[in-house]
Design a protein around this motif. Sequence first.
Motif, PDB file in Angstrom:
ATOM      1  N   SER A 193       0.872  -1.184   0.000  1.00 42.95           N
ATOM      2  CA  SER A 193       0.000   0.000   0.000  1.00 42.95           C
ATOM      3  C   SER A 193       0.899   1.221   0.000  1.00 42.95           C
ATOM      4  CB  SER A 193      -0.893   0.002   1.239  1.00 42.95           C
ATOM      5  OG  SER A 193      -0.151   0.465   2.356  1.00 42.95           O
ATOM      6  N   ALA A 194       0.289   2.376  -0.202  1.00 40.52           N
ATOM      7  CA  ALA A 194       1.077   3.617  -0.263  1.00 40.52           C
ATOM      8  C   ALA A 194       1.833   3.833   1.042  1.00 40.52           C
ATOM      9  CB  ALA A 194       0.158   4.798  -0.560  1.00 40.52           C
ATOM     10  N   GLU A 195       1.243   3.362   2.162  1.00 45.95           N
ATOM     11  CA  GLU A 195       1.902   3.579   3.467  1.00 45.95           C
ATOM     12  C   GLU A 195       2.878   2.451   3.799  1.00 45.95           C
ATOM     13  OE1 GLU A 195      -2.064   3.279   4.127  1.00 45.95           O
ATOM     14  OE2 GLU A 195      -1.685   4.755   2.577  1.00 45.95           O
ATOM     15  N   GLY A 196       3.053   1.511   2.899  1.00 51.12           N
ATOM     16  CA  GLY A 196       3.976   0.412   3.166  1.00 51.12           C
ATOM     17  C   GLY A 196       3.225  -0.905   3.199  1.00 51.12           C
ATOM     18  N   LEU A 197       3.907  -1.944   3.689  1.00 49.78           N
ATOM     19  CA  LEU A 197       3.298  -3.286   3.683  1.00 49.78           C
ATOM     20  C   LEU A 197       2.216  -3.405   4.750  1.00 49.78           C
ATOM     21  CD1 LEU A 197       6.070  -6.023   3.362  1.00 49.78           C
ATOM     22  CD2 LEU A 197       4.242  -5.473   1.752  1.00 49.78           C
ATOM     23  N   LYS A 198       1.138  -4.097   4.379  1.00 47.13           N
ATOM     24  CA  LYS A 198       0.080  -4.373   5.350  1.00 47.13           C
ATOM     25  C   LYS A 198      -0.032  -5.872   5.548  1.00 47.13           C
ATOM     26  CE  LYS A 198      -2.711  -0.340   4.973  1.00 47.13           C
ATOM     27  NZ  LYS A 198      -3.897   0.314   4.447  1.00 47.13           N
ATOM     28  N   ALA A 199      -0.305  -6.266   6.792  1.00 47.69           N
ATOM     29  CA  ALA A 199      -0.509  -7.687   7.105  1.00 47.69           C
ATOM     30  C   ALA A 199      -1.987  -7.912   7.355  1.00 47.69           C
ATOM     31  CB  ALA A 199       0.307  -8.070   8.342  1.00 47.69           C
ATOM     32  N   VAL A 200      -2.623  -8.679   6.466  1.00 47.64           N
ATOM     33  CA  VAL A 200      -4.063  -8.922   6.550  1.00 47.64           C
ATOM     34  C   VAL A 200      -4.277 -10.354   7.055  1.00 47.64           C
ATOM     35  CG1 VAL A 200      -6.224  -8.937   5.241  1.00 47.64           C
ATOM     36  CG2 VAL A 200      -4.303  -7.464   4.491  1.00 47.64           C
ATOM     37  N   PRO A 201      -4.828 -10.505   8.262  1.00 45.78           N
ATOM     38  CA  PRO A 201      -5.041 -11.867   8.775  1.00 45.78           C
ATOM     39  C   PRO A 201      -5.961 -12.673   7.863  1.00 45.78           C
ATOM     40  CG  PRO A 201      -5.329 -10.246  10.520  1.00 45.78           C
ATOM     41  CD  PRO A 201      -5.215  -9.467   9.241  1.00 45.78           C
ATOM     42  N   VAL A 202      -5.603 -13.933   7.679  1.00 46.39           N
ATOM     43  CA  VAL A 202      -6.440 -14.850   6.888  1.00 46.39           C
ATOM     44  C   VAL A 202      -7.164 -15.733   7.888  1.00 46.39           C
ATOM     45  CG1 VAL A 202      -6.446 -16.608   5.093  1.00 46.39           C
ATOM     46  CG2 VAL A 202      -4.632 -14.884   5.113  1.00 46.39           C
ATOM     47  N   PHE A 203      -8.466 -15.556   8.023  1.00 48.28           N
ATOM     48  CA  PHE A 203      -9.196 -16.339   9.011  1.00 48.28           C
ATOM     49  C   PHE A 203      -9.803 -17.581   8.381  1.00 48.28           C
ATOM     50  CE2 PHE A 203      -9.216 -12.098  11.011  1.00 48.28           C
ATOM     51  CZ  PHE A 203      -8.557 -12.447  12.173  1.00 48.28           C
ATOM     52  N   GLY A 204     -10.126 -18.533   9.221  1.00 54.29           N
ATOM     53  CA  GLY A 204     -10.733 -19.779   8.752  1.00 54.29           C
ATOM     54  C   GLY A 204     -10.469 -20.843   9.787  1.00 54.29           C
ATOM     55  N   ARG A 205     -11.115 -21.952   9.640  1.00 56.48           N
ATOM     56  CA  ARG A 205     -10.890 -23.076  10.554  1.00 56.48           C
ATOM     57  C   ARG A 205      -9.442 -23.507  10.482  1.00 56.48           C
ATOM     58  NH1 ARG A 205     -15.763 -25.895  11.048  1.00 56.48           N
ATOM     59  NH2 ARG A 205     -17.176 -24.502  12.156  1.00 56.48           N
ATOM     60  N   SER A 206      -8.902 -23.908  11.626  1.00 59.04           N
ATOM     61  CA  SER A 206      -7.457 -24.150  11.675  1.00 59.04           C
ATOM     62  C   SER A 206      -7.021 -25.298  10.764  1.00 59.04           C
ATOM     63  CB  SER A 206      -7.021 -24.431  13.104  1.00 59.04           C
ATOM     64  OG  SER A 206      -7.456 -25.714  13.481  1.00 59.04           O
ATOM     65  N   GLY A 207      -7.935 -26.214  10.457  1.00 58.81           N
ATOM     66  CA  GLY A 207      -7.533 -27.353   9.642  1.00 58.81           C
ATOM     67  C   GLY A 207      -7.511 -27.065   8.154  1.00 58.81           C
ATOM     68  N   MET A 208      -7.972 -25.876   7.776  1.00 65.75           N
ATOM     69  CA  MET A 208      -8.146 -25.628   6.348  1.00 65.75           C
ATOM     70  C   MET A 208      -6.864 -25.192   5.662  1.00 65.75           C
ATOM     71  SD  MET A 208     -12.010 -24.117   6.238  1.00 65.75           S
ATOM     72  CE  MET A 208     -11.397 -22.713   5.413  1.00 65.75           C
ATOM     73  N   LEU A 209      -6.431 -26.039   4.741  1.00 62.19           N
ATOM     74  CA  LEU A 209      -5.178 -25.753   4.039  1.00 62.19           C
ATOM     75  C   LEU A 209      -5.273 -24.493   3.194  1.00 62.19           C
ATOM     76  CD1 LEU A 209      -3.694 -29.069   2.666  1.00 62.19           C
ATOM     77  CD2 LEU A 209      -2.599 -27.379   4.126  1.00 62.19           C
ATOM     78  N   ARG A 210      -6.490 -24.210   2.699  1.00 57.91           N
ATOM     79  CA  ARG A 210      -6.610 -23.048   1.828  1.00 57.91           C
ATOM     80  C   ARG A 210      -6.151 -21.774   2.525  1.00 57.91           C
ATOM     81  NH1 ARG A 210     -11.731 -20.567  -0.553  1.00 57.91           N
ATOM     82  NH2 ARG A 210     -10.452 -18.785  -1.107  1.00 57.91           N
TER      83      ARG A 210
END
Length: 408
Positions: free
Chosen positions: A361-378
């Motif tokens: 992003s213009a302000e630098g790198l952003k870390a966006v959490p990826v949520f989901g069930r812990s077993g999901m490989l996706r």
Amino acid sequence: MKLMRVTSPGDVLQIINEQFRALADETLPLEKAGGRYLAATITAPEDIPGFDRSTVDGYALFSGDSFGASESMPAMLEFAGEVLMGKPAPPINNGQCCLVHTGGMLPAGADAVVMVEETDLSGSLVQVFSQVAPAENVIHRGEDLKMGDPALLKGSKLRAPEIGLLASLGISSVRVHRRPVTGLFSSGDELVDYNAATLGPGRIRDSNAPALQFLAEQLGTEVKHGGILPDSFDSFLEKSRSMLGETDLLVFSGGSSVGSRDFTARTMQELGKPGLLVEGVSIQPGKPTLLANCGGKPVLGLPGHPVSALNIFSIFGKAIIGRLAGQDKPGFEPTVKAVLTRNISSKSGRTDYIRVRLEESAEGLKAVPVFGRSGMLRTLAEADGLIIVPPAREGISAGETVEVRPWE
Ligand code: AMP
Ligand code: MG
């Protein structure tokens, strides 16, 4: 249900360090030794460089002859020829200079090199437009390494720079630790080989085997896959006993929680002494992790959940492999800094590994959490890396700068 005794991730790493030793060493030709760890310190058998060399293209001269030289008042030196690459340099006298190329030998009588850009050759005269200090643009014999100096310490990893360094010293074979061989089992009555054409009802593909195999190979081991174990204690014990005989480290995926249908823990107790050391780790994902020392060999029990299995193997599998391979101290875990976009919560007393996507992003790198069930490989496949939330923290707020460990 039996209560699980949990160990902190730091303590598990310490247990790995205390319980296991580097594998035996072997001699390898240098070109086959990349990625290995040195079993003994190597001292330099000769000086590097072996003679005083120029680090630039220019004229070798006695620095005193250039003192006070400037654009308007150049020093005038007699051109005394060219130093040919790979040839000895004829000596020069004061008032003379010699054309020399990068890496060429410095003639006796010269103690510095003036860059060619600072000079002008006309006929047999060289005008020098700037002064050089003694030793300027020169690397002296033995400046990189002196004969007898330690060139590389025991436990060093042979990366490209180390291979090059040893080659420059004329070292053609090295003593390195043997590369660990990992025995890998998947377990569970529901599993079928991942390349099976069809799945029966209730069945799933063994996705952990190829994923863990790739990870293990990336970490520098050779992998022997023992196939899928059915949920039966006898088959666990029989198959793993013979596999342990042929390998340096055994990894079970699945069957690691301490419950009645979980056979890894019991198998570990039977395989060799002292047996089970860790029966749960205060980590998320991956709490039901087992570690044993079976007659001196590490046996790691991974949770079957694919995300947990990969997370745990990338932490503790990596540490075990490093230990066996002769790594002296844990390597750096490179991280990138990014700004967290959403609040994340975490239970105190537990080390949480949070999957994040990185976005520019213009302000630098952003870390966006990826949520989901812990077993999901996706969710893991969508993530670029992981944020580690230490046990003392109960979460991280949006807007905080976090360190993301890239997932390769
Ligand atoms: P377990 O650790 O055996 O209790 O397994 C936990 C979960 O992970 C279950 O839903 C299993 O079906 C799944 N699982 C176990 N092993 C594998 C594997 N090799 N590949 C994919 N999923 C697995
Ligand atoms: Mg299972």
